[in-house]
Design a protein around this motif. Sequence first.
Motif, PDB file in Angstrom:
ATOM      1  N   TRP A 148      -0.995  -3.636  -6.748  1.00  0.00           N
ATOM      2  CA  TRP A 148      -0.920  -2.202  -5.874  1.00  0.00           C
ATOM      3  C   TRP A 148      -1.483  -2.540  -4.479  1.00  0.00           C
ATOM      4  O   TRP A 148      -2.552  -2.346  -4.201  1.00  0.00           O
ATOM      5  CB  TRP A 148      -2.061  -1.208  -6.719  1.00  0.00           C
ATOM      6  CG  TRP A 148      -1.549   0.246  -6.893  1.00  0.00           C
ATOM      7  CD1 TRP A 148      -1.478   1.155  -5.974  1.00  0.00           C
ATOM      8  CD2 TRP A 148      -0.682   0.734  -7.949  1.00  0.00           C
ATOM      9  NE1 TRP A 148      -0.823   2.107  -6.542  1.00  0.00           N
ATOM     10  CE2 TRP A 148      -0.462   1.902  -7.586  1.00  0.00           C
ATOM     11  CE3 TRP A 148      -0.091  -0.206  -9.050  1.00  0.00           C
ATOM     12  CZ2 TRP A 148       0.475   2.556  -8.666  1.00  0.00           C
ATOM     13  CZ3 TRP A 148       0.694   0.746  -9.825  1.00  0.00           C
ATOM     14  CH2 TRP A 148       0.880   2.115  -9.646  1.00  0.00           C
TER      15      TRP A 148
ATOM     16  N   GLY B  62      -5.204   3.820  -7.164  1.00  0.00           N
ATOM     17  CA  GLY B  62      -4.007   3.865  -7.874  1.00  0.00           C
ATOM     18  C   GLY B  62      -3.299   3.155  -8.882  1.00  0.00           C
ATOM     19  O   GLY B  62      -2.811   3.706  -9.643  1.00  0.00           O
TER      20      GLY B  62
ATOM     21  N   SER C 272       3.315  -0.663  -6.941  1.00  0.00           N
ATOM     22  CA  SER C 272       3.313   0.305  -6.521  1.00  0.00           C
ATOM     23  C   SER C 272       4.580   0.866  -5.712  1.00  0.00           C
ATOM     24  O   SER C 272       5.348  -0.047  -5.284  1.00  0.00           O
ATOM     25  CB  SER C 272       2.185   0.817  -5.686  1.00  0.00           C
ATOM     26  OG  SER C 272       2.278  -0.030  -4.379  1.00  0.00           O
TER      27      SER C 272
ATOM     28  N   TYR D 194      -6.498   2.816  -1.924  1.00  0.00           N
ATOM     29  CA  TYR D 194      -5.180   2.873  -2.432  1.00  0.00           C
ATOM     30  C   TYR D 194      -4.825   2.011  -3.624  1.00  0.00           C
ATOM     31  O   TYR D 194      -4.294   2.249  -4.738  1.00  0.00           O
ATOM     32  CB  TYR D 194      -4.151   2.498  -1.237  1.00  0.00           C
ATOM     33  CG  TYR D 194      -2.704   2.394  -1.754  1.00  0.00           C
ATOM     34  CD1 TYR D 194      -2.188   3.629  -2.239  1.00  0.00           C
ATOM     35  CD2 TYR D 194      -2.081   1.152  -1.940  1.00  0.00           C
ATOM     36  CE1 TYR D 194      -0.726   3.766  -2.684  1.00  0.00           C
ATOM     37  CE2 TYR D 194      -0.900   1.301  -2.279  1.00  0.00           C
ATOM     38  CZ  TYR D 194      -0.116   2.468  -2.451  1.00  0.00           C
ATOM     39  OH  TYR D 194       1.099   2.423  -3.306  1.00  0.00           O
TER      40      TYR D 194
ATOM     41  N   THR E  16      -0.668   9.661  -2.710  1.00  0.00           N
ATOM     42  CA  THR E  16      -0.459   9.453  -4.073  1.00  0.00           C
ATOM     43  C   THR E  16      -1.553   9.257  -5.009  1.00  0.00           C
ATOM     44  O   THR E  16      -1.759   9.238  -6.170  1.00  0.00           O
ATOM     45  CB  THR E  16       0.531   8.341  -4.363  1.00  0.00           C
ATOM     46  OG1 THR E  16       0.055   7.253  -3.648  1.00  0.00           O
ATOM     47  CG2 THR E  16       1.894   8.708  -3.815  1.00  0.00           C
ATOM     48  N   ASP E  17      -2.909   9.394  -4.351  1.00  0.00           N
ATOM     49  CA  ASP E  17      -4.032   9.238  -5.022  1.00  0.00           C
ATOM     50  C   ASP E  17      -4.268  10.710  -5.962  1.00  0.00           C
ATOM     51  O   ASP E  17      -4.220  11.691  -5.540  1.00  0.00           O
ATOM     52  CB  ASP E  17      -5.384   9.402  -3.785  1.00  0.00           C
ATOM     53  CG  ASP E  17      -6.557   9.434  -4.437  1.00  0.00           C
ATOM     54  OD1 ASP E  17      -6.646   9.486  -5.489  1.00  0.00           O
ATOM     55  OD2 ASP E  17      -7.426   9.267  -3.658  1.00  0.00           O
TER      56      ASP E  17
ATOM     57  N   ASP F 179       2.531  11.671  -7.912  1.00  0.00           N
ATOM     58  CA  ASP F 179       1.535  10.817  -7.625  1.00  0.00           C
ATOM     59  C   ASP F 179       1.427   9.510  -8.329  1.00  0.00           C
ATOM     60  O   ASP F 179       2.319   9.236  -9.116  1.00  0.00           O
ATOM     61  CB  ASP F 179       0.005  11.611  -7.521  1.00  0.00           C
ATOM     62  CG  ASP F 179      -0.165  12.112  -9.143  1.00  0.00           C
ATOM     63  OD1 ASP F 179       0.615  11.568 -10.041  1.00  0.00           O
ATOM     64  OD2 ASP F 179      -0.892  13.053  -9.430  1.00  0.00           O
ATOM     65  N   ASP F 180       0.178   8.854  -8.444  1.00  0.00           N
ATOM     66  CA  ASP F 180       0.279   7.454  -8.935  1.00  0.00           C
ATOM     67  C   ASP F 180       0.050   7.684 -10.367  1.00  0.00           C
ATOM     68  O   ASP F 180       0.003   6.765 -11.341  1.00  0.00           O
ATOM     69  CB  ASP F 180      -1.188   6.708  -8.396  1.00  0.00           C
ATOM     70  CG  ASP F 180      -0.570   6.037  -6.998  1.00  0.00           C
ATOM     71  OD1 ASP F 180       0.787   5.830  -6.790  1.00  0.00           O
ATOM     72  OD2 ASP F 180      -1.249   5.772  -5.945  1.00  0.00           O
TER      73      ASP F 180
END
Length: 442
Positions: free
Chosen positions: A291, A245, A316, A241, A193-194, A211-212
């Motif tokens: 996160w 994120g 997250s 992450y 999800t970067d 994604d984030d």
Amino acid sequence: MMALRRRAFRGLRAGLACAMVLFCLLGCGAVIAEPPVYGRTPVEYVPYGRFAEPYKEYFLESVQYHGHGREIPEPQGVESVKIGFLGPIEKTVSVATGGASHEEGLGRRMLQGARLAVEHANAGGGYRGSGIPYELVVRNDNGLWGASGSEVIHLGYKDKVWAILGTIDGANSHIAIRTALKIEVPVMNSADTDPTYSETAIPWAFRCITDDRQMGYLLADFVFGKLQLTRVAALRANNRYGRIGIDEFRDAATRLSHPFLAEMNYQLGDTDFTPQLERIKALDPEVVITWGDAVESALILKQMRAMGMDQWLVGSDRMVAPEFLALAGGNLERVAAGYPYDPESDDVRAHRFRQAYLGRYDESSDAYAAHAYDGMNMLIAATERGGLNRAKIRDELAAMKTYPGVSGIKEFDATYNNVSPAYLAIAEGGRFRVISRDEMLR
């Protein structure tokens, strides 16, 4: 002097012409298209949006592949159509921790979703109904950058796969697609999800999971819009992450004039967060955002409540997991997370997938399983249309502007990134209830 007057007259005439065209369009009821915005960024979250117009905007034009490959004829006499899988499925050393890896649970569910898609394709007659089966070639992503690149090389040259699905870790995904660029093999990412994954301008890289960026925007709308809260402190994992994120939520908070009171971090595997939480508690925040992985997030929640901190904990998508619920126990009040999947969708495709996954693996599906199933089906669909030719498979993937998957309708932007809206998961009654953004704002 006459030359200046002529230029001024031409400028005035052009301006009047533009105004007349606009007037005619509006008078005829024509719809004026909104200018494209990268990542579907809401106007209030656009960088420097209140101060200046950018002289150049990136990532609004599709990445093209102009190289060779399309002319290569399809091979004859193939016994199977190989598609690679790269994901963390075995315990090993992690770059992020310097110790044991931590994403095998996610990788296992990702593999199960991909495998189910291949089984369904073969049950339908295999490659173009010819009876030639699709074959999933599985390689472990062990958390080491160099090794991740090596696995892609093995998949491309030794295993001779036509496309690859993978992986989860942000750093490893970046290495994988740079290696794939050299090999010229399509990669579909269904789990990383970067937000920066799709900003590499690599024409062989695609992503089907929200994604984030989208999840960060949703959480910002929830905290600052729905809840009308302003005092936020952050406690995140000290890895890529956690660092990347949380970026979009942090930036959104800053642009709304609500910068973080503090941003603290922890090492993966930590179990005591008292020092960080004591400092955060002294700042009297209304919301704590985290996160990181499910286990650490649950321990943060438990220790917050034990310290008398009853603030909202938001975080997250990895919080939305059985491990989080089991560890959090009865401390599930005022907890929410962004999530890229509605596990209770009444869509027919989604229902059939959930039933098939439960029957095949005797467990419920999650976002990683559902997106892997969709990502693998997208690779198979592109192979069916493009044939056994990597460049043509890439072209077919690039042509997919939308895709009706079991995880929802996917919408792809110019970077081949899924920008469909995220969901909000709210903890209620010992479980997470997933709602859409529209439902959240009611």
